[in-house]
Design a protein around this motif. Structure first.
Motif, PDB file in Angstrom:
ATOM      1  N   THR A  13      17.687   9.469  -5.621  1.00 31.35           N
ATOM      2  CA  THR A  13      18.690   8.647  -4.931  1.00 31.35           C
ATOM      3  C   THR A  13      18.915   7.341  -5.683  1.00 31.35           C
ATOM      4  OG1 THR A  13      18.141   9.612  -2.779  1.00 31.35           O
ATOM      5  CG2 THR A  13      19.277   7.495  -2.776  1.00 31.35           C
ATOM      6  N   ASP A 228      18.953  12.516  -0.867  1.00 33.80           N
ATOM      7  CA  ASP A 228      19.376  13.701  -1.625  1.00 33.80           C
ATOM      8  C   ASP A 228      18.600  14.969  -1.299  1.00 33.80           C
ATOM      9  OD1 ASP A 228      17.430  14.191  -4.467  1.00 33.80           O
ATOM     10  OD2 ASP A 228      17.011  12.617  -3.028  1.00 33.80           O
ATOM     11  N   LEU A 245      23.871  12.112  -1.805  1.00 31.42           N
ATOM     12  CA  LEU A 245      24.276  11.985  -3.198  1.00 31.42           C
ATOM     13  C   LEU A 245      24.883  13.300  -3.688  1.00 31.42           C
ATOM     14  CD1 LEU A 245      23.818   9.378  -4.956  1.00 31.42           C
ATOM     15  CD2 LEU A 245      22.516   9.451  -2.824  1.00 31.42           C
TER      16      LEU A 245
END
Length: 279
Positions: A13, A228, A245
């Protein structure tokens, strides 16, 4: 206007661990603008504080929810810290040795892990820990007073030349014993394939955010999160706006408010602008 609190996962991330590019400058700029406008940026990670390198801590985050929600710090003040029961640590250490798995006991000050005696993936991880967390790795100490979670790493290495399927079946049985012991002791055990992440069931990223907001008195703040992986799902479920993400696990994307670009394509900065967190 309500204060905005933005929670950030670290690995995948903010940056990829070991990637020389580090945290993108655009991400650092987004964090700077957030804070300049009177809002707060908080780390929410599975890593314990001992594993959050100075490179990240020196950015100046307002708080940390570390160790899967077991450790909460706000502006330098420790608000919550839940350690593992020592008898559970001893039992898990014995079981991992029986199953030839590598337990990594994680604390606020150190990682406690023994060097594996056999070759394979666990030995490579041990060498990585020693290099990446230089000075923070110590031998297993079941009496340590700062252990708040652990990661059990399997060792997909067939040293006896048996079939791959036979080895995988044996490894799976060992993993089930590890998870069973964790559940019986009131722990959460996340199966991450080649590892199992274990922490108190009343903790976790989502519970950590709830506790952080209560302990800091910011229950009415507008909340956002960036992540993520599937271990970020509970985090996203606790905030008003969750952002995945661009490379995120599809399961995470399904519970998020929106998806942004990859982290090295200015994903965090772009999302902050679209959500009017920064100008």
């Amino acid at each position: 206007m309500n204060m905005k609190i933005v929670f950030f996962d670290i690995d995948g991330t903010l940056y990829y661990r070991g990637d020389r590019r580090g945290i993108p400058q655009s991400t650092l700029e987004a964090i700077r603008q957030l804070q300049a406008d009177g809002n707060q940026a908080v780390i929410c990670t599975g890593r314990c504080m001992s594993c959050i390198e100075p490179y990240i801590q020196n950015i100046g985050f307002d708080g940390y929810i570390a160790g899967c929600g077991t450790h909460i710090i706000h502006r330098g003040r420790e608000l919550w810290y839940q350690v593992l029961d020592r008898e559970f640590i001893r039992r898990m250490n014995r079981l991992c040795r029986e199953e030839q798995m590598m337990p990594v006991f994680e604390g606020s000050r150190y990682l406690y892990v023994d060097e594996p005696e056999q070759p394979g993936e666990t030995l490579e991880f041990y060498r990585f820990y020693k290099r990446f967390y230089e000075g923070k790795v110590r031998p297993v100490d079941c009496e340590a007073d700062d252990i708040c979670k652990l990661t059990v790493r399997l060792n997909p290495w067939d040293e006896k030349g048996t079939s791959e399927q036979a080895y995988i079946s044996s490894d799976t049985a060992g993993k089930e014993r590890i998870m069973s012991l964790a559940f019986s002791a009131g722990m959460e055990a996340l199966d991450k394939g080649s590892s199992v992440e274990i922490f108190p069931a009343e903790c976790g990223k989502g519970a950590g955010i709830r506790r952080f907001l209560t302990l800091t008195g910011y229950a009415e703040a507008d909340t956002y999160a960036f992540g993520d992986g599937i271990n970020d799902i509970t985090m996203m479920e606790q905030v008003d706006f969750g952002v995945a993400l661009g490379h995120a696990d599809p399961e995470l994307v399904n519970v998020c408010f929106c998806e942004t670009d990859d982290l090295y394509e200015d994903g965090i900065y772009n999302a902050c602008r679209r959500l009017h967190l920064i100008s």
